[in-house]
Design an enzyme around this catalytic site. Structure first.
Site, PDB file in Angstrom:
ATOM      1  N   GLU A   1       0.193  -6.975   5.393  1.00 47.76           N
ATOM      2  CA  GLU A   1      -0.304  -5.732   4.783  1.00 47.76           C
ATOM      3  C   GLU A   1      -0.122  -5.729   3.266  1.00 47.76           C
ATOM      4  O   GLU A   1      -0.150  -4.679   2.617  1.00 47.76           O
ATOM      5  CB  GLU A   1       0.390  -4.526   5.415  1.00 47.76           C
ATOM      6  CG  GLU A   1       0.168  -4.407   6.914  1.00 47.76           C
ATOM      7  CD  GLU A   1      -1.050  -3.582   7.327  1.00 47.76           C
ATOM      8  OE1 GLU A   1      -1.383  -2.600   6.647  1.00 47.76           O
ATOM      9  OE2 GLU A   1      -1.681  -3.920   8.352  1.00 47.76           O
TER      10      GLU A   1
ATOM     11  N   CYS B   1       0.546   3.826  -3.003  1.00 48.01           N
ATOM     12  CA  CYS B   1      -0.449   3.150  -2.155  1.00 48.01           C
ATOM     13  C   CYS B   1      -1.721   2.871  -2.931  1.00 48.01           C
ATOM     14  O   CYS B   1      -2.463   1.943  -2.613  1.00 48.01           O
ATOM     15  CB  CYS B   1      -0.852   4.034  -0.978  1.00 48.01           C
ATOM     16  SG  CYS B   1       0.485   4.504   0.099  1.00 48.01           S
TER      17      CYS B   1
ATOM     18  N   HIS C   1       4.580   1.458   6.455  1.00 45.26           N
ATOM     19  CA  HIS C   1       4.747   0.419   5.425  1.00 45.26           C
ATOM     20  C   HIS C   1       6.092   0.642   4.740  1.00 45.26           C
ATOM     21  O   HIS C   1       6.542   1.794   4.623  1.00 45.26           O
ATOM     22  CB  HIS C   1       3.665   0.526   4.331  1.00 45.26           C
ATOM     23  CG  HIS C   1       2.303   0.106   4.747  1.00 45.26           C
ATOM     24  ND1 HIS C   1       1.176   0.817   4.409  1.00 45.26           N
ATOM     25  CD2 HIS C   1       1.871  -0.965   5.460  1.00 45.26           C
ATOM     26  CE1 HIS C   1       0.109   0.200   4.901  1.00 45.26           C
ATOM     27  NE2 HIS C   1       0.501  -0.880   5.545  1.00 45.26           N
TER      28      HIS C   1
HETATM   29  O1  SUG Z   1      -3.444   1.825   6.256  1.00 48.58           O
HETATM   30  N1  SUG Z   1      -4.718   5.074   5.936  1.00 48.58           N
HETATM   31  C1  SUG Z   1      -4.075   3.932   5.329  1.00 48.58           C
HETATM   32  C2  SUG Z   1      -3.068   4.390   4.308  1.00 48.58           C
HETATM   33  C3  SUG Z   1      -2.514   3.231   3.537  1.00 48.58           C
HETATM   34  C4  SUG Z   1      -1.322   3.599   2.723  1.00 48.58           C
HETATM   35  N2  SUG Z   1      -0.891   2.486   1.968  1.00 48.58           N
HETATM   36  C5  SUG Z   1       0.394   2.185   1.658  1.00 48.58           C
HETATM   37  N3  SUG Z   1       1.387   2.789   2.269  1.00 48.58           N
HETATM   38  N4  SUG Z   1       0.621   1.268   0.833  1.00 48.58           N
HETATM   39  C6  SUG Z   1      -3.422   3.061   6.400  1.00 48.58           C
HETATM   40  O2  SUG Z   1      -2.887   3.607   7.356  1.00 48.58           O
HETATM   41  C7  SUG Z   1      -6.404   6.182   7.316  1.00 48.58           C
HETATM   42  C8  SUG Z   1      -7.903   6.161   7.430  1.00 48.58           C
HETATM   43  C9  SUG Z   1      -8.433   7.245   8.314  1.00 48.58           C
HETATM   44  O3  SUG Z   1      -7.735   7.692   9.220  1.00 48.58           O
HETATM   45  O4  SUG Z   1      -9.594   7.674   8.081  1.00 48.58           O
HETATM   46  C10 SUG Z   1      -5.837   4.932   6.648  1.00 48.58           C
HETATM   47  O5  SUG Z   1      -6.396   3.859   6.809  1.00 48.58           O
END
Ligand code: SUG
Length: 448
Positions: free
Chosen positions: A174, A369, A250
């Site tokens: 990730e 993020c 994460h």
């Molecule tokens: O991978 N949300 C992302 C958020 C990423 C956050 N990034 C870090 N923590 N670095 C994920 O879960 C949700 C999309 C949706 O539900 O429409 C989403 O992909």
């Protein structure tokens, strides 16, 4: 030679919506199928970039990926012209259509793992795009990320691009959301800290029971080999499985580091004291500033709700350290009280700035993020594609571009609207001109 941390923020794409696609990400599930506001989302992201740019933080932009991802829908057997593909996907497999529409590439902390030239054996900057195997909607980002990073960091004398890791879930990766670098000044060799959620043959009591773990030890060790890091300067640690079950999908939801400062929750890792000791030993024990937050100070549920540890921890050109935190931290009384004590206490952090990033936050994406940290020397910075480096002029152009092209209301049911497809493509076409990126999107190549 001096080096800078350049923050490459993801520009929120015109399809930003709430698909409820990420199991284990509490916010994504909570806001599933509600209305989004892509225009506001993009403006909130740009406002953060502009504010940090004005403080002297070097700021770059990573463009949104092409969505809808028609190429993936074709690979999954949908056929006809683009509109027929979208309509049949909506009828037969609406969840797949949503996945191919998501603007999730905005969270560029998951775009790649980056090792600065000070840490690598060949003294080049190494990039490994994350394969994001944990979720289908994110796994389709790897190809676009590779293309974009290779376009921006194109000089092979300075930059090395690896392929996303192969091999399916054993090498689930990730990116920088599970990677932190500690250093004494950005230009000195640092400690690279990799955090994983599972490993091959992990006993059941070392795995989360409720939610998936997204990063593997096998992926993290592969990246440290590919990036030619000094094994003496690398630390691997396992995320606490209970934290994953509490919504910490994460590591950047539970800890953040910058230079010699590490700000973390006591329940972030398996055997947190042991992890901290190893970091300290490999760094310089007396030179680390450790800010540990205990459960009694901030329960993990409040840390996840407020995204406190997803703050950006930044050193300004005048060497002061600031936190850029989600506005939810100001609104949570437990977290706000802690923050007030933090900045008036002994820590190096003397300022917190709260940002309204609610559009992204509702999908589980906070300030940290939204950015990929790339430590570059002045020379390396000169070798990047200049069109993506933010300045006042680019900020104004992008703000006008968003105003012109983006909707202020979008629902997953709208995704097969033929007008939306036209709007998106006009927007992305204009964007590649603004950023002088050439025809990076497939629909542009097909038009030629
Ligand atoms: O991978 N949300 C992302 C958020 C990423 C956050 N990034 C870090 N923590 N670095 C994920 O879960 C949700 C999309 C949706 O539900 O429409 C989403 O992909």
């Amino acid at each position: 030679m001096e080096a800078f941390e350049v923050n490459f923020d993801g520009l929120v794409g015109p399809t930003h919506n709430y698909g409820g696609l990420s199991f284990g990400n509490l916010s994504s599930s909570k806001h599933a199928l509600s209305f989004s506001n892509p225009k506001e989302a993009a403006k909130q992201g740009l406002a953060k970039m502009k504010w940090l740019g004005d403080l002297g933080i070097r700021q770059g932009i990573l463009p949104p990926h092409e969505r809808p991802d028609i190429a993936t829908l074709k690979k999954l057997g949908f056929s006809g012209n683009d509109m027929q593909i979208l309509q049949s996907a909506q009828q037969q497999a609406p969840a797949i259509l949503m996945a191919c529409f998501t603007a999730s590439s905005m969270w560029t902390a998951n775009a790649a793992t980056v090792s600065p030239s000070a840490d690598t054996a060949d003294h080049k900057v190494h990039f490994t795009p994350a394969n994001l195997y944990g979720n289908f909607h994110r796994s389709i980002e790897a190809e676009g990320t590779s293309k974009i990073l290779r376009t921006i960091f194109h000089d092979e004398d300075y930059f090395v691009h690896h392929a996303p890791l192969p091999g399916g879930s054993i090498f689930s990766d990730e990116g920088a959301a599970n990677h932190t670098r500690f250093s004494q000044g950005h230009h000195n060799p640092g400690i690279e800290f990799f955090v994983y959620g599972r490993f091959l043959e992990a006993p059941p009591n070392r795995l989360p029971q409720k939610f998936p773990s997204r990063q593997t030890l096998e992926a993290s060790t592969a990246i440290s080999r590919l990036h030619r890091l000094n094994p003496e300067k690398v630390v691997f640690a396992q995320q606490n499985p209970d934290a994953i079950d509490a919504g910490v999908f994460h590591n950047d939801v539970i800890s953040v580091g910058n230079q010699n400062i590490f700000f973390f929750h006591s329940s972030a890792f398996v055997e947190t004291p042991h992890v901290i000791r190893e970091i300290q030993q490999k760094f310089h024990p007396e030179e680390m500033e450790l800010i540990e937050v205990m459960e009694a100070q901030i329960p993990i549920a409040d840390a996840v709700q407020s995204y406190l540890f997803n703050s950006q921890l930044l050193t300004l050109p005048d060497r002061t350290t600031i936190l850029v935190s989600p506005i939810e931290c100001q609104e949570n009384p437990v977290v706000k009280k802690y923050m007030d004590q933090l900045i008036t206490g002994n820590s190096t952090i003397k300022t917190v700035h709260y940002f309204d990033l609610r559009q992204s936050m509702k999908n589980g994406g906070g300030p940290a993020c939204l950015r990929l940290r790339v430590v570059l020397t002045e020379k390396e910075l000169q070798k990047c594609h200049p069109g993506v480096l933010l300045n006042q002029h680019l900020y104004e152009r992008l703000t006008l571009w968003v105003e012109k092209h983006y909707r202020d209301r979008l629902h997953p049911d709208d995704l097969a609207d033929p007008l939306l497809l036209e709007e998106i493509r006009r927007a992305l076409d204009d964007l590649t001109q603004i950023l002088q990126l050439g025809s990076i999107y497939t629909f542009q190549q097909e038009k030629k």
